[in-house]
Scaffold this motif. Structure first.
Motif, short mmCIF file in Angstrom:
data_model
loop_
_atom_site.label_atom_id
_atom_site.label_comp_id
_atom_site.label_asym_id
_atom_site.label_seq_id
_atom_site.Cartn_x
_atom_site.Cartn_y
_atom_site.Cartn_z
N ALA A 33 0.83 -1.21 0.00
CA ALA A 33 0.00 0.00 0.00
C ALA A 33 0.86 1.26 0.00
CB ALA A 33 -0.94 -0.01 1.20
N VAL A 34 1.94 1.26 0.77
CA VAL A 34 2.85 2.40 0.80
C VAL A 34 3.46 2.63 -0.59
CG1 VAL A 34 5.07 3.23 1.72
CG2 VAL A 34 3.33 2.32 3.28
N GLN A 35 3.92 1.55 -1.22
CA GLN A 35 4.49 1.68 -2.57
C GLN A 35 3.46 2.20 -3.56
OE1 GLN A 35 6.02 -2.24 -3.36
NE2 GLN A 35 8.02 -1.78 -2.47
N ASP A 36 2.22 1.68 -3.47
CA ASP A 36 1.16 2.13 -4.37
C ASP A 36 0.85 3.61 -4.15
OD1 ASP A 36 1.02 -0.45 -5.33
OD2 ASP A 36 -0.87 -0.94 -4.30
N ALA A 37 0.75 4.02 -2.90
CA ALA A 37 0.45 5.42 -2.59
C ALA A 37 1.54 6.33 -3.14
CB ALA A 37 0.29 5.62 -1.09
N ARG A 38 2.79 5.95 -2.94
CA ARG A 38 3.90 6.76 -3.45
C ARG A 38 3.87 6.86 -4.97
NH1 ARG A 38 8.61 4.36 0.52
NH2 ARG A 38 8.08 5.62 2.36
N ALA A 39 3.59 5.75 -5.64
CA ALA A 39 3.54 5.75 -7.11
C ALA A 39 2.40 6.65 -7.60
CB ALA A 39 3.37 4.33 -7.63
N LEU A 40 1.24 6.53 -6.97
CA LEU A 40 0.10 7.37 -7.37
C LEU A 40 0.38 8.85 -7.12
CD1 LEU A 40 -2.79 5.12 -6.06
CD2 LEU A 40 -2.28 5.64 -8.46
N MET A 41 1.01 9.17 -5.99
CA MET A 41 1.35 10.57 -5.72
C MET A 41 2.38 11.10 -6.69
SD MET A 41 1.16 11.29 -1.62
CE MET A 41 2.30 10.01 -1.14
N SER A 42 3.35 10.27 -7.07
CA SER A 42 4.36 10.70 -8.04
C SER A 42 3.71 11.08 -9.37
CB SER A 42 5.38 9.58 -8.27
OG SER A 42 6.13 9.34 -7.12
N GLN A 43 2.79 10.23 -9.83
CA GLN A 43 2.09 10.52 -11.07
C GLN A 43 1.26 11.80 -10.95
OE1 GLN A 43 -0.21 6.98 -11.75
NE2 GLN A 43 1.59 5.74 -12.20
N ALA A 44 0.63 11.98 -9.80
CA ALA A 44 -0.20 13.18 -9.58
C ALA A 44 0.64 14.44 -9.57
CB ALA A 44 -0.99 13.04 -8.28
N VAL A 45 1.79 14.39 -8.92
CA VAL A 45 2.67 15.56 -8.86
C VAL A 45 3.10 15.96 -10.27
CG1 VAL A 45 4.98 16.34 -8.15
CG2 VAL A 45 3.48 15.24 -6.49
N LEU A 46 3.44 14.97 -11.09
CA LEU A 46 3.83 15.27 -12.47
C LEU A 46 2.69 15.92 -13.25
CD1 LEU A 46 5.91 12.09 -13.33
CD2 LEU A 46 6.77 14.42 -12.92
N ALA A 47 1.46 15.62 -12.87
CA ALA A 47 0.29 16.22 -13.52
C ALA A 47 -0.14 17.51 -12.82
CB ALA A 47 -0.87 15.23 -13.52
N GLY A 48 0.61 17.94 -11.80
CA GLY A 48 0.30 19.18 -11.10
C GLY A 48 -0.81 19.06 -10.08
N LYS A 49 -1.06 17.86 -9.58
CA LYS A 49 -2.15 17.63 -8.63
C LYS A 49 -1.60 17.20 -7.27
CE LYS A 49 -5.27 16.15 -12.27
NZ LYS A 49 -6.05 15.03 -12.80
#
Length: 79
Positions: A33-49
């Motif tokens: 879950a920690v790895q998934d959350a980090r991956a999702l946040m990384s993608q969101a940051v790149l999209a400006g979210k």
């Protein structure tokens, strides 16, 4: 081996994990879950979210919540 389900939850919507993952322990599920959350946040940051307020509910096969992983708590802060 137990099956864990990882539902991504925000204040307005939930993305339900219908497949789940077979993992040996709840600690293993937490690490995933920690790895998934980090991956999702990384993608969101790149999209400006900012999705740091979201969380993952780790559930058992009966739908009971075993653990909640807050996205914001998966970030290591350096001062």
């Amino acid at each position: 081996m137990p099956r864990f389900y990882f539902h991504v939850v925000s204040d307005t919507v939930a993305v339900v994990d219908l497949e789940g993952s077979e993992l040996a322990t709840l600690d293993d599920a937490r690490r995933e879950a920690v790895q998934d959350a980090r991956a999702l946040m990384s993608q969101a940051v790149l999209a400006g979210k900012d999705i740091s307020a979201r969380r993952i509910h780790i559930c058992d096969e009966q739908g009971g919540i075993l653990l909640i992983v807050q996205f914001a708590e998966t970030i290591r802060r350096s001062d």
